[in-house]
Design an enzyme around this catalytic site. Structure first.
Site, PDB file in Angstrom:
ATOM      1  N   TRP A  84       0.816  -1.220   0.000  1.00  0.00           N
ATOM      2  CA  TRP A  84       0.000   0.000   0.000  1.00  0.00           C
ATOM      3  C   TRP A  84       0.843   1.261   0.000  1.00  0.00           C
ATOM      4  CZ3 TRP A  84      -4.405  -0.705  -2.057  1.00  0.00           C
ATOM      5  CH2 TRP A  84      -5.071  -1.916  -1.880  1.00  0.00           C
ATOM      6  N   LYS A 104     -12.663  -1.151   7.166  1.00  0.00           N
ATOM      7  CA  LYS A 104     -11.971  -2.106   8.051  1.00  0.00           C
ATOM      8  C   LYS A 104     -12.477  -1.910   9.478  1.00  0.00           C
ATOM      9  CE  LYS A 104      -8.615  -1.493   4.555  1.00  0.00           C
ATOM     10  NZ  LYS A 104      -8.661  -2.740   3.910  1.00  0.00           N
ATOM     11  N   ASP A 115      -1.115   6.788   6.238  1.00  0.00           N
ATOM     12  CA  ASP A 115      -2.262   5.956   5.857  1.00  0.00           C
ATOM     13  C   ASP A 115      -2.482   4.947   6.991  1.00  0.00           C
ATOM     14  OD1 ASP A 115      -4.022   4.102   4.847  1.00  0.00           O
ATOM     15  OD2 ASP A 115      -2.888   3.677   3.015  1.00  0.00           O
TER      16      ASP A 115
HETATM   17  N1  PMP Z   1      -4.409   1.745   2.106  1.00  0.00           N
HETATM   18  C1  PMP Z   1      -4.461   0.590   2.797  1.00  0.00           C
HETATM   19  C2  PMP Z   1      -3.534   0.387   3.941  1.00  0.00           C
HETATM   20  C3  PMP Z   1      -5.396  -0.390   2.440  1.00  0.00           C
HETATM   21  O1  PMP Z   1      -5.457  -1.536   3.125  1.00  0.00           O
HETATM   22  C4  PMP Z   1      -6.273  -0.160   1.360  1.00  0.00           C
HETATM   23  C5  PMP Z   1      -7.325  -1.153   0.938  1.00  0.00           C
HETATM   24  N2  PMP Z   1      -7.241  -2.395   1.399  1.00  0.00           N
HETATM   25  C6  PMP Z   1      -6.159   1.042   0.666  1.00  0.00           C
HETATM   26  C7  PMP Z   1      -5.232   1.976   1.074  1.00  0.00           C
HETATM   27  C8  PMP Z   1      -7.053   1.352  -0.504  1.00  0.00           C
HETATM   28  O2  PMP Z   1      -8.314   1.617  -0.001  1.00  0.00           O
HETATM   29  P1  PMP Z   1      -9.590   1.925  -0.925  1.00  0.00           P
HETATM   30  O3  PMP Z   1      -9.942   0.667  -1.607  1.00  0.00           O
HETATM   31  O4  PMP Z   1     -10.596   2.380   0.086  1.00  0.00           O
HETATM   32  O5  PMP Z   1      -9.214   3.006  -1.859  1.00  0.00           O
END
Ligand code: PMP
Length: 359
Positions: free
Chosen positions: A101, A195, A171
Site C-alpha cells: 500500500w 476495516k 495511511d
Molecule cells: N491503504 C491501505 C492500507 C489499504 O489496506 C487499502 C485497501 N485495502 C487502501 C489503502 C485502498 O483503499 P480503498 O480501496 O478504500 O481506496
C-alpha cells in the site's frame, strides 16, 4: 448463524451495530424514514454527522487544532489528494516504502512531484519495517508519507517516526481505532472506512489546521481538503448511510471501553494466532516479530498444494474469506476490532485439526 469473517475489507462489523441498523432502518428515530432517505441538508443528518465527529474526537482525544473530514473517496484517492493539497509549490516529498500500500502511494505521488524513497524494505520482501536510523529524509520535503499498517504484508508500526518539522502524513486505513494513538506528531491521517470504521464508501481525514491551505489550482473541486473543511464535508452529497453506520461503530467502541479496551482485545487475539503459528511446523508467518500486525495476519502452508483444501474446509466450518491477497498468496486472517476472540479461537482450533489431518 453468522460466520466469522476474516476479510481484509469490507470486513466484519460488530453484530450489535448490524442489529441496531436492522432495527432502526425503516423508521429512524420516529422520522418515518430510513437514514438513507434523509436529506443531507436536514437537521437530522447534521446531528448524525456532528455526533459522529464528536465521538471520534473523544475516542482519539483529538486536539482542537485538527479538523475531521468525512470523504466520499476511498483511501486510494488520497494518494493524489495529498500531493495536490500539501505540496504547496514544493516539488519534493519523502515516502517510506514498507509494503504494497505504501508502494501504491509512491506510484501515484510520482505524478505530482519528485518522490524520494527515504527508506524501503523491498529487499527483505516487505517482512520488516526499515529502522528509522536508515531513513534518508530530505529536510526540505513538503511531507513524509508512510503507511502504518500494511494490510497485505501484515506489518504494523508500533512506533511513530520522528521527521522533525516536515509534516508527517500517514495511511492508517487498516489499524485506525485499533489502539490508543497520540495524534499530535501527525500533520495528516487518513483511513478508508471498510476495516475498523464501517461500510465501504467513506474515508476519514484528520488534518492539522496549518496544513489547510488552498490546493493547487488544477485540483478537482471534490479533492480539495481546504474547501471540504469549510463545507463541513458537504461539498457534494456525502455518503450519508455509511457515515451513520460509522457513527454507530464509534458508539460501539465507546460502550466497549474505548481504544484501550480495543488494544487489549487485539493484542490477545493476535497473540493467540501468532503463538500458534510459531509453534507449528506446518504454517508460517514470515514477518519480523516486533513488526507483526495485530490486525492482518498473513500465513502460509508449508505445502501450498493444500491451500484449496484449507480454504474449502475452513469455509465449510464458518471461517470465511481467509484467502490471502493475490500479491502474496497464501492465507490472511484479518482480525479487526469487531472480530471476537471466539473467532480467532475457532480459527486456531480448525488450523490445529487441519494440521493433524494433513501434516
Ligand atoms: N491503504 C491501505 C492500507 C489499504 O489496506 C487499502 C485497501 N485495502 C487502501 C489503502 C485502498 O483503499 P480503498 O480501496 O478504500 O481506496
Amino acid at each position: 448463524m453468522r460466520a466469522f469473517n476474516f476479510s481484509a475489507g469490507p470486513a466484519t462489523l460488530p453484530l450489535e451495530v448490524i442489529t441496531q441498523v436492522q432495527e432502526e432502518l425503516p423508521n429512524w428515530r420516529g422520522t418515518g424514514m430510513s437514514v438513507m432517505e434523509l436529506s443531507h441538508r436536514s437537521p437530522e443528518f447534521a446531528g448524525i454527522l456532528s455526533e459522529a465527529e464528536l465521538d471520534l474526537r473523544e475516542l482519539l482525544s483529538l486536539p482542537d487544532h485538527y479538523r475531521v473530514l468525512f470523504c466520499q473517496e476511498g483511501a486510494s484517492a488520497h494518494w493524489d489528494m495529498i500531493p495536490l493539497n500539501l505540496l504547496q509549490g514544493n516539488t519534493n516529498a519523502d515516502y517510506i516504502e514498507s509494503g504494497y500500500w505504501s508502494y501504491r502511494a509512491i506510484e501515484e505521488g510520482r505524478r505530482y512531484c519528485n518522490v524520494n524513497i527515504a527508506a524501503s524494505n523491498r529487499i527483505d520482501q516487505f517482512t520488516a519495517i526499515p529502522d528509522q536510523s536508515e531513513w534518508r529524509l530530505n529536510p526540505k520535503a513538503a511531507y513524509v508519507h508512510y503507511c502504518s499498517n500494511e494490510t497485505i504484508h501484515g506489518l504494523e508500526f508500533f512506533w511513530t517516526p520522528d521527521v522533525g518539522k516536515v509534516p508527517l502524513v500517514v495511511d492508517m486505513s487498516s489499524h485506525f481505532l485499533s489502539r490508543p494513538m497520540d495524534i499530535t506528531p501527525f500533520g495528516m491521517i487518513y483511513a478508508g472506512a471498510q476495516k475498523n470504521i464501517g461500510p465501504a464508501g467513506l474515508s476519514i481525514v484528520i488534518i492539522r489546521d496549518d496544513l489547510l491551505k488552498p490546493a493547487a489550482a488544477r485540483t478537482p473541486f471534490l479533492m480539495n481538503y481546504h474547501d471540504q473543511v469549510h463545507a463541513h464535508s458537504m461539498l457534494n452529497t456525502p455518503p450519508t448511510f455509511t457515515i451513520w453506520v460509522a457513527g454507530l461503530v464509534f458508539q460501539w467502541i465507546k460502550r466497549h471501553g474505548g481504544l484501550s479496551a480495543m488494544a487489549k482485545a487485539n493484542t490477545q487475539k493476535s497473540g493467540l494466532l501468532y503463538d500458534f503459528l510459531d509453534k507449528s511446523g506446518f504454517y508460517r508467518n514470515p514477518v519480523k516479530h516486533s513488526d507483526r500486525s495485530h490486525m492482518n495476519v498473513p500465513f502460509f502452508l508449508r505445502e501450498p498444494s493444500l491451500e484449496d483444501a484449507f480454504l474449502k474446509e475452513s469455509s465449510a466450518q464458518g471461517l470465511k474469506q481467509l484467502r490471502g491477497h493475490a500479491v502474496v498468496g497464501g492465507m490472511r486472517a484479518s482480525i479487526y476490532n469487531a472480530m471476537p476472540l471466539a473467532g480467532v479461537e475457532a480459527l486456531v482450533t480448525f488450523m490445529a485439526d487441519f494440521e493433524r489431518r494433513y501434516g
